[in-house]
Write a protein that holds these residues in place. Structure first.
Motif, PDB file in Angstrom:
ATOM      1  N   CYS A   1       5.303  -6.667 -10.470  1.00  0.00           N
ATOM      2  CA  CYS A   1       5.472  -5.443  -9.687  1.00  0.00           C
ATOM      3  C   CYS A   1       6.601  -4.584 -10.260  1.00  0.00           C
ATOM      4  O   CYS A   1       6.468  -3.366 -10.358  1.00  0.00           O
ATOM      5  CB  CYS A   1       5.760  -5.777  -8.221  1.00  0.00           C
ATOM      6  SG  CYS A   1       4.365  -6.539  -7.362  1.00  0.00           S
ATOM      7  N   ALA A   2       7.697  -5.241 -10.643  1.00  0.00           N
ATOM      8  CA  ALA A   2       8.831  -4.513 -11.210  1.00  0.00           C
ATOM      9  C   ALA A   2       8.437  -3.843 -12.522  1.00  0.00           C
ATOM     10  O   ALA A   2       8.782  -2.682 -12.767  1.00  0.00           O
ATOM     11  CB  ALA A   2      10.011  -5.458 -11.426  1.00  0.00           C
ATOM     12  N   THR A   3       7.693  -4.566 -13.346  1.00  0.00           N
ATOM     13  CA  THR A   3       7.233  -4.004 -14.618  1.00  0.00           C
ATOM     14  C   THR A   3       6.352  -2.782 -14.394  1.00  0.00           C
ATOM     15  O   THR A   3       6.428  -1.806 -15.129  1.00  0.00           O
ATOM     16  CB  THR A   3       6.456  -5.073 -15.423  1.00  0.00           C
ATOM     17  OG1 THR A   3       7.336  -6.169 -15.669  1.00  0.00           O
ATOM     18  CG2 THR A   3       5.944  -4.524 -16.733  1.00  0.00           C
ATOM     19  N   ALA A   4       5.528  -2.838 -13.327  1.00  0.00           N
ATOM     20  CA  ALA A   4       4.624  -1.725 -13.017  1.00  0.00           C
ATOM     21  C   ALA A   4       5.315  -0.615 -12.221  1.00  0.00           C
ATOM     22  O   ALA A   4       4.705   0.411 -11.935  1.00  0.00           O
ATOM     23  CB  ALA A   4       3.418  -2.243 -12.241  1.00  0.00           C
ATOM     24  N   GLY A   5       6.580  -0.838 -11.845  1.00  0.00           N
ATOM     25  CA  GLY A   5       7.316   0.169 -11.085  1.00  0.00           C
ATOM     26  C   GLY A   5       6.874   0.275  -9.633  1.00  0.00           C
ATOM     27  O   GLY A   5       7.017   1.330  -9.010  1.00  0.00           O
ATOM     28  N   LYS A   6       6.352  -0.827  -9.076  1.00  0.00           N
ATOM     29  CA  LYS A   6       5.870  -0.833  -7.689  1.00  0.00           C
ATOM     30  C   LYS A   6       6.939  -1.426  -6.774  1.00  0.00           C
ATOM     31  O   LYS A   6       7.582  -2.411  -7.127  1.00  0.00           O
ATOM     32  CB  LYS A   6       4.586  -1.663  -7.554  1.00  0.00           C
ATOM     33  CG  LYS A   6       3.454  -1.216  -8.443  1.00  0.00           C
ATOM     34  CD  LYS A   6       2.944   0.136  -8.023  1.00  0.00           C
ATOM     35  CE  LYS A   6       1.795   0.590  -8.910  1.00  0.00           C
ATOM     36  NZ  LYS A   6       1.382   1.935  -8.647  1.00  0.00           N
ATOM     37  N   PRO A   7       7.126  -0.853  -5.591  1.00  0.00           N
ATOM     38  CA  PRO A   7       8.108  -1.414  -4.656  1.00  0.00           C
ATOM     39  C   PRO A   7       7.621  -2.753  -4.110  1.00  0.00           C
ATOM     40  O   PRO A   7       6.423  -2.949  -3.916  1.00  0.00           O
ATOM     41  CB  PRO A   7       8.185  -0.371  -3.540  1.00  0.00           C
ATOM     42  CG  PRO A   7       6.878   0.355  -3.597  1.00  0.00           C
ATOM     43  CD  PRO A   7       6.467   0.335  -5.054  1.00  0.00           C
ATOM     44  N   THR A   8       8.548  -3.675  -3.875  1.00  0.00           N
ATOM     45  CA  THR A   8       8.185  -4.987  -3.339  1.00  0.00           C
ATOM     46  C   THR A   8       8.590  -5.118  -1.879  1.00  0.00           C
ATOM     47  O   THR A   8       8.688  -6.213  -1.353  1.00  0.00           O
ATOM     48  CB  THR A   8       8.829  -6.113  -4.161  1.00  0.00           C
ATOM     49  OG1 THR A   8      10.236  -5.906  -4.174  1.00  0.00           O
ATOM     50  CG2 THR A   8       8.277  -6.151  -5.569  1.00  0.00           C
ATOM     51  N   SER A   9       8.818  -3.987  -1.237  1.00  0.00           N
ATOM     52  CA  SER A   9       9.207  -3.998   0.167  1.00  0.00           C
ATOM     53  C   SER A   9       8.686  -2.749   0.844  1.00  0.00           C
ATOM     54  O   SER A   9       8.687  -1.665   0.259  1.00  0.00           O
ATOM     55  CB  SER A   9      10.726  -4.041   0.282  1.00  0.00           C
ATOM     56  OG  SER A   9      11.119  -3.870   1.618  1.00  0.00           O
ATOM     57  N   TYR A  10       8.240  -2.904   2.088  1.00  0.00           N
ATOM     58  CA  TYR A  10       7.825  -1.736   2.861  1.00  0.00           C
ATOM     59  C   TYR A  10       9.030  -0.890   3.246  1.00  0.00           C
ATOM     60  O   TYR A  10       8.895   0.256   3.600  1.00  0.00           O
ATOM     61  CB  TYR A  10       7.087  -2.170   4.131  1.00  0.00           C
ATOM     62  CG  TYR A  10       5.711  -2.700   3.865  1.00  0.00           C
ATOM     63  CD1 TYR A  10       4.703  -1.867   3.417  1.00  0.00           C
ATOM     64  CD2 TYR A  10       5.408  -4.040   4.067  1.00  0.00           C
ATOM     65  CE1 TYR A  10       3.426  -2.356   3.170  1.00  0.00           C
ATOM     66  CE2 TYR A  10       4.130  -4.531   3.831  1.00  0.00           C
ATOM     67  CZ  TYR A  10       3.151  -3.682   3.388  1.00  0.00           C
ATOM     68  OH  TYR A  10       1.895  -4.157   3.148  1.00  0.00           O
ATOM     69  N   ALA A  11      10.219  -1.485   3.176  1.00  0.00           N
ATOM     70  CA  ALA A  11      11.428  -0.772   3.560  1.00  0.00           C
ATOM     71  C   ALA A  11      12.002   0.045   2.411  1.00  0.00           C
ATOM     72  O   ALA A  11      13.031   0.680   2.556  1.00  0.00           O
ATOM     73  CB  ALA A  11      12.475  -1.763   4.058  1.00  0.00           C
ATOM     74  N   THR A  12      11.351   0.017   1.258  1.00  0.00           N
ATOM     75  CA  THR A  12      11.838   0.770   0.119  1.00  0.00           C
ATOM     76  C   THR A  12      11.863   2.249   0.462  1.00  0.00           C
ATOM     77  O   THR A  12      10.883   2.812   0.915  1.00  0.00           O
ATOM     78  CB  THR A  12      10.934   0.559  -1.117  1.00  0.00           C
ATOM     79  OG1 THR A  12      10.914  -0.826  -1.419  1.00  0.00           O
ATOM     80  CG2 THR A  12      11.433   1.352  -2.307  1.00  0.00           C
ATOM     81  N   SER A  13      13.003   2.849   0.259  1.00  0.00           N
ATOM     82  CA  SER A  13      13.078   4.284   0.535  1.00  0.00           C
ATOM     83  C   SER A  13      12.657   5.048  -0.713  1.00  0.00           C
ATOM     84  O   SER A  13      12.944   4.640  -1.828  1.00  0.00           O
ATOM     85  CB  SER A  13      14.496   4.677   0.956  1.00  0.00           C
ATOM     86  OG  SER A  13      15.406   4.295  -0.046  1.00  0.00           O
ATOM     87  N   TYR A  14      11.960   6.096  -0.487  1.00  0.00           N
ATOM     88  CA  TYR A  14      11.469   6.905  -1.585  1.00  0.00           C
ATOM     89  C   TYR A  14      12.256   8.201  -1.639  1.00  0.00           C
ATOM     90  O   TYR A  14      12.645   8.748  -0.615  1.00  0.00           O
ATOM     91  CB  TYR A  14       9.974   7.219  -1.394  1.00  0.00           C
ATOM     92  CG  TYR A  14       9.121   5.988  -1.437  1.00  0.00           C
ATOM     93  CD1 TYR A  14       8.636   5.515  -2.640  1.00  0.00           C
ATOM     94  CD2 TYR A  14       8.816   5.281  -0.281  1.00  0.00           C
ATOM     95  CE1 TYR A  14       7.863   4.374  -2.696  1.00  0.00           C
ATOM     96  CE2 TYR A  14       8.046   4.135  -0.330  1.00  0.00           C
ATOM     97  CZ  TYR A  14       7.567   3.694  -1.535  1.00  0.00           C
ATOM     98  OH  TYR A  14       6.807   2.565  -1.593  1.00  0.00           O
ATOM     99  N   THR A  15      12.481   8.683  -2.822  1.00  0.00           N
ATOM    100  CA  THR A  15      13.152   9.964  -2.969  1.00  0.00           C
ATOM    101  C   THR A  15      12.208  10.906  -3.684  1.00  0.00           C
ATOM    102  O   THR A  15      11.414  10.494  -4.525  1.00  0.00           O
ATOM    103  CB  THR A  15      14.455   9.824  -3.778  1.00  0.00           C
ATOM    104  OG1 THR A  15      14.151   9.230  -5.038  1.00  0.00           O
ATOM    105  CG2 THR A  15      15.464   8.947  -3.044  1.00  0.00           C
TER     106      THR A  15
END
Length: 107
Positions: free
Chosen positions: A81-95
């Motif tokens: 997921c990190a390699t693909a740039g995907k968040p691993t949490s629903y709590a990830t804030s987006y900017t």
């Protein structure tokens, strides 16, 4: 499970995840776009699964879902997921950064 407040999000993400899995199963070798769809649906679920696994009150939920033994692969999945740039949490804030436009862009 109250110890993992984002647990209900798994059910919201299950539809897109199942769609991605069915699509991949029907085509054999998944395309990059298919893998992207799968990771987009699956990656945010990882933090919820980790939370469930780390709380004894919630771990029975994992057994009911048939996910207990498969949690051993979470570290590898998080790396993917990190390699693909995907968040691993629903709590990830987006900017969001608004693009800058100029007259040269024709806008």
């Amino acid at each position: 499970c109250d110890a993992c407040p984002t647990f209900p999000k798994i059910y919201e993400g299950m539809g897109p995840l199942m769609t991605a899995i069915q699509l991949m199963a029907s085509v054999g070798t998944p395309s990059a776009e298919d893998m992207d769809s799968l990771l987009t649906a699956l990656c945010p679920m990882l933090s919820v699964l980790e939370c469930l696994d780390s709380n004894s009150v919630c771990s029975s939920v994992l057994a009911t879902m048939g996910l207990g033994p498969s949690l051993d692969s979470l570290a590898g999945m998080k790396s993917q997921c990190a390699t693909a740039g995907k968040p691993t949490s629903y709590a990830t804030s987006y900017t969001f950064t608004s693009p800058t436009c100029s007259a040269a862009d024709g806008l």
